[in-house]
Write a protein that holds these residues in place. Structure first.
Motif, PDB file in Angstrom:
ATOM      1  N   ALA A 196      42.029  -2.896  60.825  1.00 48.91           N
ATOM      2  CA  ALA A 196      40.683  -3.219  61.307  1.00 48.91           C
ATOM      3  C   ALA A 196      39.720  -3.085  60.139  1.00 48.91           C
ATOM      4  N   ALA A 197      38.721  -3.969  60.079  1.00 52.12           N
ATOM      5  CA  ALA A 197      37.797  -3.920  58.940  1.00 52.12           C
ATOM      6  C   ALA A 197      36.347  -3.985  59.402  1.00 52.12           C
ATOM      7  N   LEU A 198      35.549  -3.072  58.888  1.00 44.46           N
ATOM      8  CA  LEU A 198      34.102  -3.095  59.081  1.00 44.46           C
ATOM      9  C   LEU A 198      33.497  -3.338  57.707  1.00 44.46           C
ATOM     10  N   VAL A 199      32.837  -4.489  57.560  1.00 42.17           N
ATOM     11  CA  VAL A 199      32.428  -4.948  56.236  1.00 42.17           C
ATOM     12  C   VAL A 199      30.919  -5.165  56.181  1.00 42.17           C
ATOM     13  N   ALA A 200      30.214  -4.350  55.429  1.00 40.02           N
ATOM     14  CA  ALA A 200      28.786  -4.576  55.201  1.00 40.02           C
ATOM     15  C   ALA A 200      28.657  -5.701  54.194  1.00 40.02           C
ATOM     16  N   THR A 201      27.909  -6.732  54.548  1.00 37.96           N
ATOM     17  CA  THR A 201      27.793  -7.875  53.650  1.00 37.96           C
ATOM     18  C   THR A 201      26.483  -8.610  53.858  1.00 37.96           C
ATOM     19  N   HIS A 202      26.008  -9.237  52.772  1.00 36.86           N
ATOM     20  CA  HIS A 202      24.849 -10.142  52.876  1.00 36.86           C
ATOM     21  C   HIS A 202      25.325 -11.593  52.916  1.00 36.86           C
ATOM     22  N   ASN A 203      26.641 -11.786  52.816  1.00 35.32           N
ATOM     23  CA  ASN A 203      27.186 -13.137  52.732  1.00 35.32           C
ATOM     24  C   ASN A 203      27.439 -13.695  54.141  1.00 35.32           C
ATOM     25  N   LEU A 204      26.524 -14.532  54.613  1.00 40.80           N
ATOM     26  CA  LEU A 204      26.600 -15.010  55.997  1.00 40.80           C
ATOM     27  C   LEU A 204      27.756 -15.984  56.210  1.00 40.80           C
ATOM     28  N   ASP A 205      28.155 -16.704  55.152  1.00 46.10           N
ATOM     29  CA  ASP A 205      29.304 -17.610  55.284  1.00 46.10           C
ATOM     30  C   ASP A 205      30.572 -16.815  55.568  1.00 46.10           C
ATOM     31  N   LEU A 206      30.732 -15.692  54.868  1.00 47.50           N
ATOM     32  CA  LEU A 206      31.917 -14.867  55.087  1.00 47.50           C
ATOM     33  C   LEU A 206      31.820 -14.161  56.438  1.00 47.50           C
ATOM     34  N   ALA A 207      30.623 -13.683  56.774  1.00 48.45           N
ATOM     35  CA  ALA A 207      30.435 -12.991  58.059  1.00 48.45           C
ATOM     36  C   ALA A 207      30.816 -13.906  59.222  1.00 48.45           C
ATOM     37  N   ALA A 208      30.518 -15.196  59.066  1.00 47.99           N
ATOM     38  CA  ALA A 208      30.790 -16.161  60.138  1.00 47.99           C
ATOM     39  C   ALA A 208      32.289 -16.304  60.397  1.00 47.99           C
ATOM     40  N   GLN A 209      33.116 -15.942  59.406  1.00 49.27           N
ATOM     41  CA  GLN A 209      34.571 -16.060  59.584  1.00 49.27           C
ATOM     42  C   GLN A 209      35.182 -14.828  60.252  1.00 49.27           C
ATOM     43  N   MET A 210      34.367 -13.801  60.478  1.00 45.53           N
ATOM     44  CA  MET A 210      34.906 -12.568  61.049  1.00 45.53           C
ATOM     45  C   MET A 210      34.827 -12.620  62.580  1.00 45.53           C
ATOM     46  N   ASP A 211      35.518 -11.684  63.236  1.00 38.69           N
ATOM     47  CA  ASP A 211      35.584 -11.707  64.698  1.00 38.69           C
ATOM     48  C   ASP A 211      34.215 -11.472  65.341  1.00 38.69           C
ATOM     49  N   ARG A 212      33.450 -10.515  64.781  1.00 44.54           N
ATOM     50  CA  ARG A 212      32.145 -10.159  65.349  1.00 44.54           C
ATOM     51  C   ARG A 212      31.173  -9.842  64.230  1.00 44.54           C
ATOM     52  N   ARG A 213      29.883  -9.928  64.568  1.00 46.77           N
ATOM     53  CA  ARG A 213      28.833  -9.573  63.655  1.00 46.77           C
ATOM     54  C   ARG A 213      27.888  -8.594  64.338  1.00 46.77           C
ATOM     55  N   VAL A 214      27.523  -7.532  63.640  1.00 46.31           N
ATOM     56  CA  VAL A 214      26.569  -6.575  64.200  1.00 46.31           C
ATOM     57  C   VAL A 214      25.473  -6.323  63.170  1.00 46.31           C
ATOM     58  N   THR A 215      24.309  -5.893  63.672  1.00 49.72           N
ATOM     59  CA  THR A 215      23.237  -5.507  62.771  1.00 49.72           C
ATOM     60  C   THR A 215      22.690  -4.163  63.206  1.00 49.72           C
ATOM     61  N   LEU A 216      21.876  -3.553  62.345  1.00 45.72           N
ATOM     62  CA  LEU A 216      21.210  -2.298  62.686  1.00 45.72           C
ATOM     63  C   LEU A 216      19.776  -2.617  63.066  1.00 45.72           C
ATOM     64  N   SER A 217      19.389  -2.171  64.246  1.00 43.80           N
ATOM     65  CA  SER A 217      18.029  -2.411  64.700  1.00 43.80           C
ATOM     66  C   SER A 217      17.518  -1.141  65.356  1.00 43.80           C
ATOM     67  N   ASP A 218      16.447  -0.582  64.804  1.00 40.48           N
ATOM     68  CA  ASP A 218      15.884   0.672  65.324  1.00 40.48           C
ATOM     69  C   ASP A 218      16.953   1.752  65.480  1.00 40.48           C
ATOM     70  N   GLY A 219      17.825   1.846  64.511  1.00 40.55           N
ATOM     71  CA  GLY A 219      18.791   2.933  64.508  1.00 40.55           C
ATOM     72  C   GLY A 219      19.993   2.732  65.403  1.00 40.55           C
ATOM     73  N   ARG A 220      20.086   1.534  65.991  1.00 43.58           N
ATOM     74  CA  ARG A 220      21.242   1.238  66.845  1.00 43.58           C
ATOM     75  C   ARG A 220      21.978   0.005  66.318  1.00 43.58           C
ATOM     76  N   LEU A 221      23.261  -0.096  66.687  1.00 43.30           N
ATOM     77  CA  LEU A 221      24.032  -1.283  66.339  1.00 43.30           C
ATOM     78  C   LEU A 221      23.889  -2.303  67.452  1.00 43.30           C
ATOM     79  N   VAL A 222      23.566  -3.525  67.055  1.00 39.89           N
ATOM     80  CA  VAL A 222      23.341  -4.594  68.020  1.00 39.89           C
ATOM     81  C   VAL A 222      24.224  -5.774  67.646  1.00 39.89           C
ATOM     82  N   GLU A 223      24.882  -6.363  68.648  1.00 45.20           N
ATOM     83  CA  GLU A 223      25.753  -7.522  68.395  1.00 45.20           C
ATOM     84  C   GLU A 223      24.898  -8.752  68.069  1.00 45.20           C
ATOM     85  N   LEU A 224      25.331  -9.511  67.078  1.00 48.70           N
ATOM     86  CA  LEU A 224      24.701 -10.787  66.759  1.00 48.70           C
ATOM     87  C   LEU A 224      25.576 -11.907  67.308  1.00 48.70           C
TER      88      LEU A 224
END
Ligand code: ADP
Ligand code: ADP
Length: 225
Positions: A196-224
């Motif tokens: 399993a991989a959790l990958v912090a990245t600014h590369n949106l092209d690579l992020a789009a190839q992953m199973d899920r995308r999450v962001t940090l918003s007000d101290g919580r993880l939110v699904e994109l």
């Protein structure tokens, strides 16, 4: 199978007289073989989250479960031992030891974990072959391209067959084509080994190839989307 679970993870830092709440109640579930991109601006708390998930840092509140084991009440020694057998890290810069060959760099974590050195090197050679780096095994890091250095760093991170790979901007220092190649190595491991991989990245092209995308918003993880 859930290999990593964050539940209500909170972390603040002192800032002068006040406090900076980085994580307030971060929840995340990561299944075996799942790949998740963590996308958020600098300073949002990505590294803090990865360090807490990887048992390098303790949360102020909440729980981190690795392969179902709650870690908050563990001693530092227990956490270190669990980390070494279940978690691999990759950073923006490869941090390979310059005076050791690619093979030795990959074998080292296994030798530290108590494996016989020859057996560690045999397994490291197998892993480098698998990642198509076999011809580079006897090279020093300085004799490798940037992409090769980072792929050797990935091999080192997974040499102990961890459940979870935590990566902090692993392609942040690479040109787009090389980034794609390094990223493909991560995806191959997830697909074929259940990593399993959790990958912090600014590369949106690579992020789009992953199973899920999450962001940090007000101290919580939110699904994109
Ligand atoms: P990111 O990885 O998203 O850039 P970080 O987790 O590195 O974010 O940092 C989040 C915030 O916490 C930043 O504002 C940073 O300055 C602050 N911070 C990180 N580590 C510490 C620390 N040890 N002490 C105080 N503040 C810190
Ligand atoms: P990758 O996509 O894996 O980074 P490159 O296409 O950048 O690979 O490099 C192709 C080949 O060129 C590599 O296999 C490597 O042997 C060689 N090469 C690239 N950079 C260097 C370097 N700085 N020193 C030695 N060889 C290099």
């Amino acid at each position: 199978m859930t290999v990593l679970e964050l539940s209500g993870v909170a972390r603040h830092y002192r800032e002068g007289d006040g406090r900076l709440d980085i994580l307030i109640g971060a929840d995340l579930t990561l299944a075996a073989g799942e790949t998740v991109a963590l996308i958020a601006p600098s300073g949002a708390g990505k590294s803090t989250l990865l360090h807490i998930a990887g048992l390098l840092e303790r949360a102020d509140d909440g729980e981190v479960l690795i392969a179902g084991l709650a870690t908050s009440d563990m001693s530092d020694n227990e956490r270190t031992s669990l980390r070494r057998s279940t978690i691999g890290f990759v950073y923006q810069f490869h941090h390979l030891l310059p005076e050791f060959t690619a093979l030795e760099n990959v074998a080292l974590p296994q030798a530290i974990n108590g494996l016989d050195r020859r057996e560690a090197e045999r397994r490291a050679a197998e892993l480098l072959d698998y990642l198509r780096l076999g011809a580079r095994a006897r090279h020093l890091p300085s004799q490798l391209s940037g992409g090769e250095q980072q792929r050797v760093a990935i091999a080192r991170a997974v040499a102990n067959a961890p459940h979870v790979l935590l990566a902090d901007e692993p392609t942040g220092n690479l040109d787009p084509r090389t980034a794609e190649h390094v990223f493909a190595t991560l995806m191959t491991l997830a697909r074929n080994t259940g990593l399993a991989a959790l990958v912090a990245t600014h590369n949106l092209d690579l992020a789009a190839q992953m199973d899920r995308r999450v962001t940090l918003s007000d101290g919580r993880l939110v699904e994109l989307a």
